[in-house]
Design a protein around this motif. Structure first.
Motif, mmCIF file in Angstrom:
data_model
loop_
_atom_site.group_PDB
_atom_site.id
_atom_site.type_symbol
_atom_site.label_atom_id
_atom_site.label_comp_id
_atom_site.label_asym_id
_atom_site.label_seq_id
_atom_site.Cartn_x
_atom_site.Cartn_y
_atom_site.Cartn_z
ATOM 1 N N ALA A 26 -13.391 105.666 -90.331
ATOM 2 C CA ALA A 26 -13.489 105.433 -91.774
ATOM 3 C C ALA A 26 -13.373 106.710 -92.589
ATOM 4 O O ALA A 26 -12.931 106.666 -93.747
ATOM 5 C CB ALA A 26 -14.815 104.738 -92.094
ATOM 6 N N CYS A 27 -13.748 107.846 -91.986
ATOM 7 C CA CYS A 27 -13.937 109.055 -92.793
ATOM 8 C C CYS A 27 -13.049 110.243 -92.425
ATOM 9 O O CYS A 27 -12.979 111.211 -93.186
ATOM 10 C CB CYS A 27 -15.396 109.499 -92.723
ATOM 11 N N LEU A 175 -24.074 114.137 -87.806
ATOM 12 C CA LEU A 175 -22.774 113.837 -88.406
ATOM 13 C C LEU A 175 -22.614 114.546 -89.751
ATOM 14 O O LEU A 175 -21.533 115.061 -90.068
ATOM 15 C CB LEU A 175 -22.611 112.328 -88.579
ATOM 16 N N GLN A 176 -23.673 114.593 -90.536
ATOM 17 C CA GLN A 176 -23.615 115.325 -91.798
ATOM 18 C C GLN A 176 -23.328 116.803 -91.558
ATOM 19 O O GLN A 176 -22.540 117.422 -92.286
ATOM 20 C CB GLN A 176 -24.930 115.147 -92.562
ATOM 21 N N ALA A 177 -23.951 117.362 -90.529
ATOM 22 C CA ALA A 177 -23.713 118.769 -90.195
ATOM 23 C C ALA A 177 -22.284 118.975 -89.706
ATOM 24 O O ALA A 177 -21.651 119.993 -90.022
ATOM 25 C CB ALA A 177 -24.718 119.221 -89.138
ATOM 26 N N LEU A 178 -21.754 118.025 -88.933
ATOM 27 C CA LEU A 178 -20.371 118.111 -88.468
ATOM 28 C C LEU A 178 -19.410 118.124 -89.655
ATOM 29 O O LEU A 178 -18.464 118.920 -89.692
ATOM 30 C CB LEU A 178 -20.063 116.933 -87.540
ATOM 31 N N PHE A 186 -12.570 115.759 -93.038
ATOM 32 C CA PHE A 186 -13.229 114.545 -93.494
ATOM 33 C C PHE A 186 -13.044 114.301 -94.988
ATOM 34 O O PHE A 186 -12.951 115.238 -95.780
ATOM 35 C CB PHE A 186 -14.732 114.614 -93.181
ATOM 36 N N ASP A 187 -13.033 113.028 -95.343
ATOM 37 C CA ASP A 187 -13.153 112.590 -96.728
ATOM 38 C C ASP A 187 -14.645 112.648 -97.063
ATOM 39 O O ASP A 187 -15.429 111.830 -96.585
ATOM 40 C CB ASP A 187 -12.607 111.165 -96.863
ATOM 41 N N LEU A 188 -15.035 113.619 -97.862
ATOM 42 C CA LEU A 188 -16.456 113.886 -98.075
ATOM 43 C C LEU A 188 -17.158 112.728 -98.780
ATOM 44 O O LEU A 188 -18.305 112.394 -98.451
ATOM 45 C CB LEU A 188 -16.628 115.181 -98.862
ATOM 46 N N GLU A 192 -20.217 110.524 -97.130
ATOM 47 C CA GLU A 192 -21.521 110.378 -97.787
ATOM 48 C C GLU A 192 -21.890 108.908 -97.940
ATOM 49 O O GLU A 192 -23.027 108.507 -97.677
ATOM 50 C CB GLU A 192 -21.491 111.061 -99.152
ATOM 51 N N ALA A 193 -20.920 108.091 -98.340
ATOM 52 C CA ALA A 193 -21.187 106.660 -98.515
ATOM 53 C C ALA A 193 -21.479 105.986 -97.174
ATOM 54 O O ALA A 193 -22.383 105.147 -97.068
ATOM 55 C CB ALA A 193 -19.990 105.992 -99.191
ATOM 56 N N PHE A 194 -20.741 106.356 -96.142
ATOM 57 C CA PHE A 194 -20.923 105.730 -94.827
ATOM 58 C C PHE A 194 -22.299 106.050 -94.264
ATOM 59 O O PHE A 194 -22.932 105.197 -93.625
ATOM 60 C CB PHE A 194 -19.842 106.216 -93.866
ATOM 61 N N LEU A 195 -22.772 107.263 -94.486
ATOM 62 C CA LEU A 195 -24.033 107.710 -93.891
ATOM 63 C C LEU A 195 -25.251 107.414 -94.757
ATOM 64 O O LEU A 195 -26.369 107.760 -94.384
ATOM 65 C CB LEU A 195 -23.958 109.214 -93.601
#
Length: 244
Positions: A26-27, A175-178, A186-188, A192-195
């Motif tokens: 997705a990202c 995942l946020q750190a990755l 990544f599409d930031l 953010e929305a996915f997590l």
């Protein structure tokens, strides 16, 4: 295995891999090249590819596998069923401990994976370390056959394919750190929305009360068999004074 242009994900079973795969698909900004669930890398990667693997504390994996089997699901459940061992699947602490004992026995190795027995006996290795190595090392079976019995721990840092690890226990944070380390991949906004926090659905409650506080001899055996994962990713869970 999930491969993008510039990103490889090694999706070890029962480590949050379904969630990570969905997140990456997705990202990730880059085009997807190949996906085959829990498959091994067999080709050369372009230089600069970010190589990611997911991991989970082994005892939690045993518990998750047991709970999955309580619902009559999973390849392991069906292998044990074929061997006449499904009576172990009872929602009790005693049954869970028996399940762990069965899986730690070298004699059970042929039931767990067709190629596991010689590795289990040679390295006194547990199922979770074996599953990890099948994806973490290129040509794993040939590599393990070539290594001396006492050479795995020392050789692993140079043999491993991955450069980044995602711990199932801290999956969102990792995942946020990755994403923060590799914003070009990544599409930031999508990440953010996915997590963002979400309610968990379709979660089975069978076996939810089972404890991971195992009897000391059984826990010591598990730590011994799954030494590679504990030593590499969870050294803080090793007994005090044990080298890391």
């Amino acid at each position: 295995m999930l491969l993008f242009d510039g990103l490889l994900y090694l999706d070890v079973q029962k480590t949050g891999s379904t969630f990570v795969t969905a997140f990456l698909q997705a990202c990730c900004r880059r085009p997807q090249i190949h996906y085959h669930q829990h498959d091994r890398l067999r080709s050369k990667l372009p230089a600069g590819t970010v190589r990611v693997i997911s991991v989970r504390e082994p005892l939690a994996q045993y518990r998750s596998l047991f709970r999955y089997g309580l619902d009559g699901k999973g390849g392991l459940y069906h292998r044990l069923k074929d061997a006449g061992l499904t009576e172990v699947y009872q929602p009790t602490q005693e049954a869970f401990e028996t399940f762990v004992e069965i899986l730690l026995q070298p004699e059970t190795a042929p039931l767990l994976h067709d190629s596991f027995e010689p590795v289990a006996r040679k390295f006194d290795m547990g199922m979770m370390s074996f599953r990890h190595l099948l994806l973490a090392v290129k040509w794993p079976l040939a590599t393990l056959k070539r290594l001396p019995r006492d050479g795995l721990v020392a050789a692993y840092p140079r043999l491993r394919l991955w450069s980044e690890a995602l711990r199932q226990e801290d999956l969102v944070a990792d995942l946020q750190a990755l994403v923060a380390r590799h914003p070009d991949l990544f599409d930031l906004e999508a990440a953010e929305a996915f997590l963002a926090p979400k309610a968990r659905i379709n979660r089975s409650d069978r076996g939810a009360e089972l404890s991971t506080d195992l009897p000391a001899p059984l826990m010591a055996r598990l730590l011994q068999r799954e030494d590679l994962i504990y030593r590499t990713f969870y050294p803080h869970l090793l007994p005090e004074g044990q080298p890391t």
